[in-house]
Design a protein around this motif. Structure first.
Motif, PDB file in Angstrom:
ATOM      1  N   MET A 153      -0.572 -14.561   9.793  1.00  0.00           N
ATOM      2  CA  MET A 153      -0.384 -14.113   8.415  1.00  0.00           C
ATOM      3  C   MET A 153      -1.539 -13.241   7.932  1.00  0.00           C
ATOM      4  SD  MET A 153       2.506 -15.294   7.983  1.00  0.00           S
ATOM      5  CE  MET A 153       3.621 -16.527   8.614  1.00  0.00           C
ATOM      6  N   ASP A 154      -2.762 -13.575   8.306  1.00  0.00           N
ATOM      7  CA  ASP A 154      -3.911 -12.781   7.851  1.00  0.00           C
ATOM      8  C   ASP A 154      -3.846 -11.360   8.412  1.00  0.00           C
ATOM      9  OD1 ASP A 154      -4.892 -14.921   6.432  1.00  0.00           O
ATOM     10  OD2 ASP A 154      -6.181 -15.623   8.066  1.00  0.00           O
ATOM     11  N   GLU A 155      -3.469 -11.232   9.685  1.00  0.00           N
ATOM     12  CA  GLU A 155      -3.339  -9.902  10.272  1.00  0.00           C
ATOM     13  C   GLU A 155      -2.190  -9.128   9.636  1.00  0.00           C
ATOM     14  OE1 GLU A 155      -3.322  -9.797  14.521  1.00  0.00           O
ATOM     15  OE2 GLU A 155      -4.729 -11.471  14.702  1.00  0.00           O
ATOM     16  N   ALA A 156      -1.113  -9.841   9.296  1.00  0.00           N
ATOM     17  CA  ALA A 156       0.009  -9.176   8.629  1.00  0.00           C
ATOM     18  C   ALA A 156      -0.411  -8.673   7.249  1.00  0.00           C
ATOM     19  CB  ALA A 156       1.191 -10.138   8.516  1.00  0.00           C
ATOM     20  N   TYR A 206      -0.121  -4.781   6.051  1.00  0.00           N
ATOM     21  CA  TYR A 206       0.612  -4.330   4.872  1.00  0.00           C
ATOM     22  C   TYR A 206      -0.284  -3.501   3.955  1.00  0.00           C
ATOM     23  CZ  TYR A 206       4.547  -7.396   5.989  1.00  0.00           C
ATOM     24  OH  TYR A 206       5.623  -7.988   6.589  1.00  0.00           O
ATOM     25  N   GLN A 207      -1.536  -3.919   3.799  1.00  0.00           N
ATOM     26  CA  GLN A 207      -2.460  -3.154   2.973  1.00  0.00           C
ATOM     27  C   GLN A 207      -2.754  -1.796   3.597  1.00  0.00           C
ATOM     28  OE1 GLN A 207      -3.495  -3.794   0.030  1.00  0.00           O
ATOM     29  NE2 GLN A 207      -4.981  -2.134  -0.184  1.00  0.00           N
ATOM     30  N   GLN A 208      -2.894  -1.767   4.917  1.00  0.00           N
ATOM     31  CA  GLN A 208      -3.164  -0.508   5.620  1.00  0.00           C
ATOM     32  C   GLN A 208      -2.006   0.470   5.459  1.00  0.00           C
ATOM     33  OE1 GLN A 208      -4.113  -1.058   9.756  1.00  0.00           O
ATOM     34  NE2 GLN A 208      -3.838   1.099  10.250  1.00  0.00           N
ATOM     35  N   ILE A 209      -0.777  -0.029   5.489  1.00  0.00           N
ATOM     36  CA  ILE A 209       0.397   0.841   5.326  1.00  0.00           C
ATOM     37  C   ILE A 209       0.383   1.471   3.943  1.00  0.00           C
ATOM     38  CG2 ILE A 209       2.911   0.848   5.181  1.00  0.00           C
ATOM     39  CD1 ILE A 209       2.869  -1.421   7.271  1.00  0.00           C
ATOM     40  N   ALA A 210       0.101   0.647   2.907  1.00  0.00           N
ATOM     41  CA  ALA A 210       0.104   1.172   1.543  1.00  0.00           C
ATOM     42  C   ALA A 210      -0.982   2.219   1.332  1.00  0.00           C
ATOM     43  CB  ALA A 210      -0.076   0.016   0.555  1.00  0.00           C
ATOM     44  N   VAL A 211      -2.113   2.083   2.029  1.00  0.00           N
ATOM     45  CA  VAL A 211      -3.214   3.040   1.879  1.00  0.00           C
ATOM     46  C   VAL A 211      -2.969   4.304   2.699  1.00  0.00           C
ATOM     47  CG1 VAL A 211      -5.673   3.397   2.320  1.00  0.00           C
ATOM     48  CG2 VAL A 211      -4.885   1.247   1.322  1.00  0.00           C
ATOM     49  N   THR A 212      -2.448   4.144   3.912  1.00  0.00           N
ATOM     50  CA  THR A 212      -2.265   5.285   4.813  1.00  0.00           C
ATOM     51  C   THR A 212      -1.061   6.137   4.420  1.00  0.00           C
ATOM     52  OG1 THR A 212      -3.191   3.926   6.596  1.00  0.00           O
ATOM     53  CG2 THR A 212      -2.082   5.973   7.223  1.00  0.00           C
ATOM     54  N   TYR A 213       0.005   5.484   3.942  1.00  0.00           N
ATOM     55  CA  TYR A 213       1.232   6.210   3.595  1.00  0.00           C
ATOM     56  C   TYR A 213       1.605   5.932   2.133  1.00  0.00           C
ATOM     57  CZ  TYR A 213       1.438   6.033   8.711  1.00  0.00           C
ATOM     58  OH  TYR A 213       1.141   6.111  10.045  1.00  0.00           O
ATOM     59  N   PRO A 214       0.778   6.350   1.178  1.00  0.00           N
ATOM     60  CA  PRO A 214       1.038   5.978  -0.221  1.00  0.00           C
ATOM     61  C   PRO A 214       2.288   6.601  -0.806  1.00  0.00           C
ATOM     62  CG  PRO A 214      -0.738   7.590  -0.081  1.00  0.00           C
ATOM     63  CD  PRO A 214      -0.416   7.194   1.328  1.00  0.00           C
TER      64      PRO A 214
END
Length: 252
Positions: free
Chosen positions: A135-138, A142-150
């Motif tokens: 869960m921590d890696e997930a 999810y945060q990385q996706i929102a930052v990389t592909y806003p």
């Protein structure tokens, strides 16, 4: 009158012949290079179209993981090869091979970082991490996706998924902040309604809070205990007339 210098007439044809003889080698080399470039580009287009056609035909018949891998191996740089990579990852996930699925998806992202489905591939990686209990890696993914592909469709979906995991970890304050960020940054997104629903479930309902001053329905408000009164002495019965008066006996 001073003598005038006669002007020489210029012959364009003669000048062209002189220029040709002087730069004939360079001109022929430039023409040959241009012809070669045109032929090479036309050949590349023809080859690419043939490759794409063959790759699409092979992908259309692929149904199993081994067949998807064959498409990727034979046509790695084709659009059909990229699609086969995603289909292979899905087939591996269906077989509960989450590690292999994530490796296939990461290979797709590394090779096609600007692909329109790159964010979707990373969402699939995060879902696989959840399935493995990481869960921590997930959450990080999810945060990385929102930052990389806003600006992608996956960005608000990744944040909504992050809210769900934060609630499961009882991190309600951070989940509330993420919901508010979705509503403010993606006001026209489909996922705003989901964020508002999650936010309403996170905020306490003020009408359900007990009031400190309001009395409980059906009961009087509690107050300090009243003092206990001593029992009152009962009145003695009247004595008949002529009865001797007795005094209380003294203890011997």
């Amino acid at each position: 009158m001073p003598p005038t210098t006669p002007t020489l007439s210029r012959d364009p044809t003669l000048e062209a012949h002189v220029f040709w003889h002087k730069f004939k080698t360079e001109i022929l080399a430039a023409i040959a290079l241009a012809v070669l470039l045109i032929i090479g580009f036309a050949g590349y287009r023809f080859y690419s179209e043939r490759q794409e056609s063959a790759a699409s035909a092979l992908l259309a018949t692929a149904k199993k993981s081994q067949e998807y891998e064959q498409v990727i191996a034979q046509y790695p740089n084709s659009a059909a090869g990229s699609s086969a990579c995603l289909l292979l990852a899905q087939a591996q996930r269906n077989d509960r091979k989450f590690v292999e699925s994530n490796a296939t998806l990461q290979r797709f992202v590394d090779k096609n970082p600007k692909h329109e489905l790159a964010s979707t591939a990373q969402m699939a990686i995060a879902v696989n991490l959840e399935s493995m209990g990481k869960m921590d890696e997930a959450l990080v993914m999810y945060q990385q996706i929102a930052v990389t592909y806003p600006a992608s469709f996956s960005a608000p979906l990744a944040l909504v998924s992050r809210v769900r995991l934060l609630k499961a970890k009882s991190q309600f304050d951070e989940a509330r902040l993420v919901c508010e960020a979705i509503i403010n940054q993606y006001s026209t997104s489909f996922w705003v309604s989901e964020a508002m629903r999650e936010l309403s479930s996170l905020k306490p309902n003020e009408s359900l809070k007990p009031s400190a001053t309001a009395p409980t329905v059906g009961f009087a408000p509690a107050g300090p205990p009243s003092p206990v009164r001593p029992p009152m002495a009962l009145p003695s019965a009247p004595k008949p007339a002529g009865a001797p008066t007795t005094s209380p006996s003294k203890p011997k």
